[in-house]
Motif scaffolding. Structure first.
Motif, short mmCIF file in Angstrom:
data_model
loop_
_atom_site.label_atom_id
_atom_site.label_comp_id
_atom_site.label_asym_id
_atom_site.label_seq_id
_atom_site.Cartn_x
_atom_site.Cartn_y
_atom_site.Cartn_z
N ASN A 7 -2.57 7.98 10.51
CA ASN A 7 -1.40 8.84 10.42
C ASN A 7 -0.66 8.63 9.09
OD1 ASN A 7 -0.24 6.33 10.86
ND2 ASN A 7 0.28 6.76 13.01
N GLY A 8 -1.44 8.42 8.05
CA GLY A 8 -0.85 8.32 6.72
C GLY A 8 -0.06 7.07 6.47
N GLY A 9 -0.23 6.06 7.32
CA GLY A 9 0.43 4.78 7.09
C GLY A 9 1.59 4.48 7.99
N SER A 10 1.89 5.39 8.92
CA SER A 10 2.99 5.10 9.85
C SER A 10 2.66 3.91 10.73
CB SER A 10 3.29 6.34 10.71
OG SER A 10 3.77 7.40 9.91
N THR A 11 1.43 3.86 11.21
CA THR A 11 0.95 2.71 11.98
C THR A 11 -0.42 2.30 11.48
OG1 THR A 11 -0.06 4.14 13.67
CG2 THR A 11 2.22 3.40 14.05
N VAL A 26 -10.44 7.37 1.66
CA VAL A 26 -9.83 8.39 2.51
C VAL A 26 -10.95 9.14 3.24
CG1 VAL A 26 -8.22 10.32 2.61
CG2 VAL A 26 -8.05 8.65 0.74
N ASP A 27 -10.76 9.34 4.53
CA ASP A 27 -11.68 10.13 5.33
C ASP A 27 -11.74 11.55 4.74
OD1 ASP A 27 -13.00 11.62 7.25
OD2 ASP A 27 -11.83 10.86 8.94
N PRO A 28 -12.91 12.05 4.33
CA PRO A 28 -12.98 13.40 3.75
C PRO A 28 -12.49 14.49 4.70
CG PRO A 28 -15.02 12.19 3.35
CD PRO A 28 -14.22 11.37 4.31
N ALA A 29 -12.53 14.22 6.00
CA ALA A 29 -12.13 15.23 6.97
C ALA A 29 -10.67 15.14 7.37
CB ALA A 29 -13.01 15.10 8.23
N ASN A 30 -9.97 14.08 6.92
CA ASN A 30 -8.58 13.90 7.35
C ASN A 30 -7.83 13.13 6.28
OD1 ASN A 30 -6.14 13.29 8.54
ND2 ASN A 30 -7.01 12.27 10.33
N PRO A 31 -6.96 13.80 5.52
CA PRO A 31 -6.27 13.12 4.42
C PRO A 31 -5.30 12.04 4.86
CG PRO A 31 -5.39 15.33 4.75
CD PRO A 31 -6.61 15.23 5.60
N ASP A 32 -4.95 12.00 6.14
CA ASP A 32 -4.07 10.95 6.64
C ASP A 32 -4.83 9.77 7.24
OD1 ASP A 32 -1.62 12.13 5.96
OD2 ASP A 32 -1.68 13.42 7.73
N HIS A 33 -6.15 9.82 7.19
CA HIS A 33 -6.99 8.76 7.74
C HIS A 33 -7.52 7.92 6.59
CE1 HIS A 33 -10.75 7.55 10.31
NE2 HIS A 33 -9.88 6.55 10.15
N ILE A 90 0.87 -1.17 0.00
CA ILE A 90 0.00 0.00 0.00
C ILE A 90 0.91 1.22 0.00
CG2 ILE A 90 -1.86 1.21 1.19
CD1 ILE A 90 -2.66 -1.42 2.47
N TYR A 91 0.57 2.24 -0.80
CA TYR A 91 1.47 3.36 -1.06
C TYR A 91 0.73 4.68 -0.90
CZ TYR A 91 4.10 -0.44 -3.27
OH TYR A 91 4.76 -1.62 -3.51
N VAL A 92 1.50 5.75 -0.68
CA VAL A 92 0.94 7.09 -0.62
C VAL A 92 1.78 8.03 -1.48
CG1 VAL A 92 2.27 7.79 1.43
CG2 VAL A 92 0.11 8.95 0.88
#
Length: 899
Positions: free
Chosen positions: A466-470, A446-453, A399-401
């Protein structure tokens, strides 16, 4: 108890068919048979007992292709899977050859002009189906796994901020809820296809419905294009709502993506686009990597054609919709696999580098994109053909960002199999770890309210904030390996929370009464939880809600069986059972308000005692049969004690040979004149005469050996005479079929003379109906399409044939039937004839030659099996809309009969 837990890892088998050419999706691969959960009684034990893999390196390589043209090592596992017949759903509808586009549309058009008989079909399974029903905690059920109320596979979801949710069944059409999920109503039943690719709401609130299921599983159906509903809160889809012309007929549609004033479609025949304002013009083919293999091309009839133009997704730059990346490629690997973008000269060129996201053909397979609402993030899942070929535990590359928000990256790896495995996954055993079915299971939201969720779906539901850190796994595969679980209620800790069903396909986020939820669709239906929900110490969600309340029925039945309910004091009540794709065996007793599941895993064929519906034999797969004589009622206590067993494995020896010994869904039956006499068809025709008192597979006797490479596709018996239809090879290269006839005592067996160009088509034999008063009088039904559409040797004409001399001569009695795959034929008590097909059920009255559509209000979905019940009703098991019944007295003019 014997260990029944056998999760076979069946890497996707390839059938030699042509995509878009039949009602079924021809890019066939089996979903692995689903495991029986409870044999491993020790906590956390999900290793080999929960994941038995097919051995071998196993590149997912189309067998039609030269090794030089395809990534991988040449396909040892593919060959094994093909030999096992695990793609039989598609093979049945395409062999012996390539089928031309338009076959299904022509049949549907003919259906519209046919008259209907009296009688209205009654929806039998319009009740909640509880996979955790505490009545059935036999070791062979899924009960206590945590999936709760389930329905059939959901492959498309859309949701708005006014509480409206739209869910699309794999072959069940679109359902609408105005209450944030629940109280569903169907809104697409007027369409010619109920197969769901994807559902999307655009910026104007219009609902786009792409038909043609968005995966390449063997039980997926193609569609008839894209439909648009301008007022989805109130309207219903109609055939006239189709966008464009016939360009997307007979394809699967993986994704719809919007950019500027255009909508883009990733299909099994390349990438198309269309104006979102002028809906009347044709779709524009933007890119097909191998256009010679498209319909009308010079190589359109090549067996490899279905795999040469697959597009999986489209990523559009939110800042500049002219910048587009196409994810293209067959999940098993091909030289054209990769990412493509448009060059300055207007041509599409392979993208050379994207950072961590691979661009080489060997590592780009099934891909899903998702972008954040604010345009700051793009995410992607990539399934790798090379990983699938060489790693027995997974097919996931990662999975990538893209933190630039651009589909051109640079992309960074944020999760792989090991990272997910260490984040609370239930998939820990060898041969079945996160991403093992990433060719089949993928979603991103992606959560519309949080691009890292981000919510990601593989076999399980994954989440990062947190964008894939955990990562956490809020929707684990099931609860069986966790310390909180025990099948014995006296040993349960009570800490296991409900989870979702396994195998994720669709996702959306919406709001109802101020509460925002995530909705996920999988092989068990649709579930929701607060978008920022609560989790336990292991990262597993504590707040999933199943939305399968009984008003949405997308259950995919292979079979049905009906018997009297011994607990019903009136003597009129019946028990209805049926085998399901990925949802075990359902059981509905006479006065149940909720259906239960008394056998887990995949359900296949079924035998039910008409005199006592608690006498049930259920097939798992490959003739792995189990019997119960008390409906498998068990509270779970003492399940490790063999003396307290309520079901017994009675598999004939062919079971141990897998697909070499039997079809994935193998035929079993009993003699209507002697319910103790059973026949099961694998490589051998197996017979046993103890009925439901059988307790061991050793009690079967081989009445006849169909021959090496031959496996039964249909069996029937009356008064000791047996008819067994077989195929082998069963795919369209070298396809052959035959009928063997003999006695249950092993005498008189012989093969009928069925030349390739003889009276009977050289197509898949799906069903027999033997006259109970004269075993020489038989009807046989054929799957697939006639030679009008099929380019294959001996495809022939017709779907239903009759013999009155035990098979020496045959007459085509198809008459006015549409040219559509036939699945099940039944001689009715009044002497009439019923036939199930991929479009409808048909009826021929006694003394007549032509057919009518049988009854009213049966959804346009595949009728897999027809059975009569002791209550005088005909039951239809459909593959996408549950079980239905029709009172046969209505066919005889009894207007007082209750439907």
């Amino acid at each position: 108890m014997p260990n029944r837990q056998r999760r076979r890892l069946l890497l996707p088998a390839v059938t030699l068919t042509a995509l878009g050419l039949t009602t079924t999706q021809a890019l066939a691969a089996p979903e692995p048979p689903k495991p029986r959960p409870h044999q491993a009684q020790h906590q956390g034990e999900i290793g080999q007992k929960h994941a038995k893999k097919v051995q071998g390196k196993g590149a997912a390589t189309p067998m039609f292709s030269a090794k030089a043209d395809v990534g991988g090592d040449g396909g040892s596992d593919e060959a094994m899977n093909a030999a096992e017949g695990t793609a039989q759903y598609t093979e049945a509808r395409t062999a012996p050859g390539v089928v031309a586009p338009g076959a299904y549309g022509a049949a549907w058009a003919q259906l519209q002009d046919m008259s209907h008989t009296d009688g209205t079909w009654k929806h039998v399974t319009n009740k909640p189906y509880n996979s955790d029903d505490p009545r059935y905690r036999d070791v062979n059920s899924n009960s206590s796994g945590g999936s709760g109320k389930v329905t059939g596979r959901i492959t498309g979801i859309a949701a708005d901020n006014d509480g409206y949710v739209y869910a699309g069944g794999a072959n069940g059409g679109v359902f609408r809820s105005s209450t944030g999920g629940g109280d569903w109503e169907p809104i697409a039943d007027s369409l010619p296809s109920l197969s769901t690719g994807t559902l999307n709401l655009d910026g104007s609130g219009r609902l786009w419905y792409a038909t043609g299921e968005s995966n390449t599983g063997a039980t997926s159906y193609v569609g008839t294009g894209v439909y648009l509903l301008a007022d989805p809160k109130h309207g219903e889809f109609q055939p006239g709502n189709r966008v464009g012309g016939a360009e997307l007929e007979s394809t699967i549609i993986h994704a719809l993506r919007f950019g500027g004033d255009r909508v883009w479609a990733a299909t099994s025949r390349g990438v198309f686009s269309h104006s979102t304002t002028d809906l009347s013009g044709p779709w524009t083919l933007e890119f097909a990597p191998n256009p010679d293999y498209l319909p009308g091309g010079s190589k359109a009839k090549d067996p490899s054609a279905p795999y040469k133009n697959i597009a999986n997704d489209i990523a559009i730059d939110p800042k500049d919709p002219s910048k587009v990346i196409l994810a293209v490629g067959w999940r098993g690997g091909d030289t054209y696999n990769g990412f493509y973008s448009k060059a300055a000269d207007g041509s599409w060129q392979r993208v050379a580098a994207l950072g961590d996201l691979p661009t080489d053909a060997a590592n780009v397979g099934n891909v899903t994109f998702a972008r954040s609402a604010d345009g700051s993030r793009y995410y992607a899942i990539d399934q790798s053909p090379d990983v699938m070929a060489h790693n027995p535990d997974t097919g996931l590359k990662g999975i990538y960002v893209s933190k630039s928000g651009s589909p051109f990256g640079p992309w960074t790896l944020i999760a792989d199999k090991d990272k997910i495995k260490g984040s609370g996954s239930a998939l820990q055993g060898a041969g079945y770890q996160p991403g093992i079915q990433s060719w089949y299971n993928q979603f991103l939201q992606v959560d519309p309210a949080n691009p890292d969720h981000l919510y990601a779906g593989l076999e399980e539901v994954l989440e990062t904030k947190n964008g894939g850190s955990t990562w956490t796994v809020p929707g684990p595969y099931w609860n069986f390996p966790f310390p909180c679980w025990s099948i014995d209620p006296t040993k349960q800790t009570g800490d296991c929370s409900p989870t979702t069903h396994s195998d994720q396909h669709a996702v959306a986020i919406g709001t109802y009464q101020g509460k925002t939820s995530v909705f996920v669709g999988n092989d068990g239906g649709i579930y929701s939880r607060p978008v920022n929900g609560a989790v336990d110490s292991g990262g597993h969600a504590k707040d999933w809600t199943s939305l399968a309340d009984g008003t949405i029925d997308t259950l995919q039945y292979y079979s049905v069986g009906v018997g009297k309910d011994p607990a019903d004091r009136s003597g009129k009540g019946v028990i209805v059972s049926g085998g399901l794709q990925d949802n075990g065996e359902s059981i509905l007793r006479a006065h149940d308000k909720v259906m239960g599941s008394n056998f887990g895993g995949d359900g296949a064929d079924t035998i039910v005692d008409p005199a006592n519906g608690c006498n049930i034999t259920e097939e798992y797969v490959y003739l792995d049969m189990w019997v119960t004589q008390n409906c498998a009622v068990n509270d779970g206590s003492g399940n490790t004690d063999p003396s307290k067993a309520t079901s017994w494995e009675i598999a004939p020896p062919d079971k141990d040979l897998g697909g070499a010994g039997a079809r994935f869904i193998a035929p079993i039956t009993s003699d209507p004149k002697n319910t103790n006499s059973w026949v099961a068809g694998g490589r051998h025709v197996w017979v046993q005469n103890k009925g439901f008192a059988i307790r061991s597979g050793s009690e079967w006797t081989s009445a006849y050996d169909l021959g090496a490479g031959h496996v039964a596709t249909a069996v029937a018996t009356v008064n000791g005479t047996v008819y067994a239809g077989w195929c082998g090879p069963c795919n369209n290269q070298g396809f052959s079929r035959g009928i063997a006839v003999g006695k249950t005592d092993g005498t008189g067996w012989h093969q009928l003379n069925l030349p390739v160009d003889g009276a009977l088509p050289n197509r898949y034999i799906s069903s027999f109906a033997v006259d109970e008063n004269d075993a020489q009088h038989v009807f046989v039904a054929f799957n697939g399409f006639s030679r009008t559409w099929t380019e294959g040797p001996g495809a022939g004409i017709g779907h239903l044939f009759e013999t009155r001399d035990g098979g020496a001569t045959w007459t085509d009695v198809s008459a006015n039937l549409p040219d559509v795959p036939a699945t099940s034929v039944k001689i009715l008590p009044n002497g009439g004839l019923a036939l199930g097909t991929d479009l409808a059920a048909f009826y021929r009255a006694p003394g007549e030659t032509d057919f009518s559509v049988l009854g009213e209000e049966l959804p346009t979905t595949s009728v897999q099996q027809l059975k009569t019940g002791p209550d005088g009703k005909l039951y239809a098991a459909t593959f996408g809309r549950g079980i239905w019944s029709l009172n046969l007295r209505r066919l005889d003019g009894d207007n007082n009969a209750q439907d």
